[in-house]
Design an enzyme around this catalytic site. Structure first.
Site, PDB file in Angstrom:
ATOM      1  N   LYS A  98       0.856  -1.189   0.000  1.00  0.00           N
ATOM      2  CA  LYS A  98       0.000   0.000   0.000  1.00  0.00           C
ATOM      3  C   LYS A  98       0.885   1.229   0.000  1.00  0.00           C
ATOM      4  O   LYS A  98       1.933   1.241   0.644  1.00  0.00           O
ATOM      5  CB  LYS A  98      -0.893   0.052   1.244  1.00  0.00           C
ATOM      6  CG  LYS A  98      -1.920  -1.035   1.310  1.00  0.00           C
ATOM      7  CD  LYS A  98      -2.745  -0.901   2.576  1.00  0.00           C
ATOM      8  CE  LYS A  98      -3.747  -2.043   2.670  1.00  0.00           C
ATOM      9  NZ  LYS A  98      -4.506  -1.993   3.930  1.00  0.00           N
TER      10      LYS A  98
ATOM     11  N   CYS B  27      -0.929  15.666  -4.386  1.00  0.00           N
ATOM     12  CA  CYS B  27      -1.438  15.017  -5.598  1.00  0.00           C
ATOM     13  C   CYS B  27      -2.611  14.111  -5.278  1.00  0.00           C
ATOM     14  O   CYS B  27      -2.588  13.358  -4.310  1.00  0.00           O
ATOM     15  CB  CYS B  27      -0.309  14.199  -6.240  1.00  0.00           C
ATOM     16  SG  CYS B  27      -0.826  13.307  -7.729  1.00  0.00           S
TER      17      CYS B  27
ATOM     18  N   CYS C 295      -4.068  12.748  -8.346  1.00  0.00           N
ATOM     19  CA  CYS C 295      -4.249  12.078  -9.641  1.00  0.00           C
ATOM     20  C   CYS C 295      -3.311  10.889  -9.819  1.00  0.00           C
ATOM     21  O   CYS C 295      -3.448  10.145 -10.776  1.00  0.00           O
ATOM     22  CB  CYS C 295      -4.032  13.065 -10.782  1.00  0.00           C
ATOM     23  SG  CYS C 295      -2.298  13.493 -11.098  1.00  0.00           S
TER      24      CYS C 295
ATOM     25  N   CYS D 181       1.836  17.595  -5.592  1.00  0.00           N
ATOM     26  CA  CYS D 181       1.416  17.877  -6.967  1.00  0.00           C
ATOM     27  C   CYS D 181       2.551  18.534  -7.733  1.00  0.00           C
ATOM     28  O   CYS D 181       3.204  19.445  -7.221  1.00  0.00           O
ATOM     29  CB  CYS D 181       0.198  18.811  -6.942  1.00  0.00           C
ATOM     30  SG  CYS D 181      -0.318  19.412  -8.557  1.00  0.00           S
TER      31      CYS D 181
ATOM     32  N   HIS E  39      -1.290  16.498 -13.395  1.00  0.00           N
ATOM     33  CA  HIS E  39      -2.727  16.272 -13.590  1.00  0.00           C
ATOM     34  C   HIS E  39      -3.241  16.992 -14.837  1.00  0.00           C
ATOM     35  O   HIS E  39      -4.229  16.556 -15.433  1.00  0.00           O
ATOM     36  CB  HIS E  39      -3.527  16.708 -12.344  1.00  0.00           C
ATOM     37  CG  HIS E  39      -3.370  18.142 -11.995  1.00  0.00           C
ATOM     38  ND1 HIS E  39      -2.446  18.602 -11.079  1.00  0.00           N
ATOM     39  CD2 HIS E  39      -4.017  19.239 -12.465  1.00  0.00           C
ATOM     40  CE1 HIS E  39      -2.544  19.916 -10.980  1.00  0.00           C
ATOM     41  NE2 HIS E  39      -3.490  20.313 -11.814  1.00  0.00           N
TER      42      HIS E  39
HETATM   43 FE1  FES Z   1      -1.484  14.904  -9.318  1.00  0.00          FE
HETATM   44 FE2  FES Z   1      -1.419  17.525  -9.572  1.00  0.00          FE
HETATM   45  S1  FES Z   1      -2.914  16.347  -8.653  1.00  0.00           S
HETATM   46  S2  FES Z   1       0.047  16.107 -10.197  1.00  0.00           S
END
Ligand code: FES
Length: 76
Positions: free
Chosen positions: A23, A40, A42, A51, A55
């Site tokens: 995990k 992040c 994504c 981030c 994304h």
């Molecule tokens: Fe994943 Fe921005 S939310 S790089």
């Protein structure tokens, strides 16, 4: 769970981040955070768990609409 297994395998979110772990989790001391920190959501960032703007490409390529979660400190 079984009825979703095939669907879930086709929709893996995490392609590259710490795949050797069972995990992926991160423990971050809130005292170490800057006044504003983007995390992040994504799973495409190369600076995980932060981030890096990846994304935007993900959204362009997939039509998705994901972005970071922004944590801000309250002014003192
Ligand atoms: Fe994943 Fe921005 S939310 S790089």
């Amino acid at each position: 769970y079984d009825k979703y297994r095939g669907i879930q395998q086709e929709h893996i979110m995490n392609f590259n981040i710490e795949k050797s772990k069972e995990k992926v989790y991160d423990i971050i001391d809130v005292e170490d955070l800057a006044e504003k920190t983007n995390f992040c959501r994504c799973w495409r960032s190369k600076r995980w768990p932060y981030c890096d703007g990846s994304h935007n490409l993900h959204n362009q390529l997939t039509g998705d609409n994901v972005a970071s979660i922004i944590m801000e400190r309250k002014p003192r």
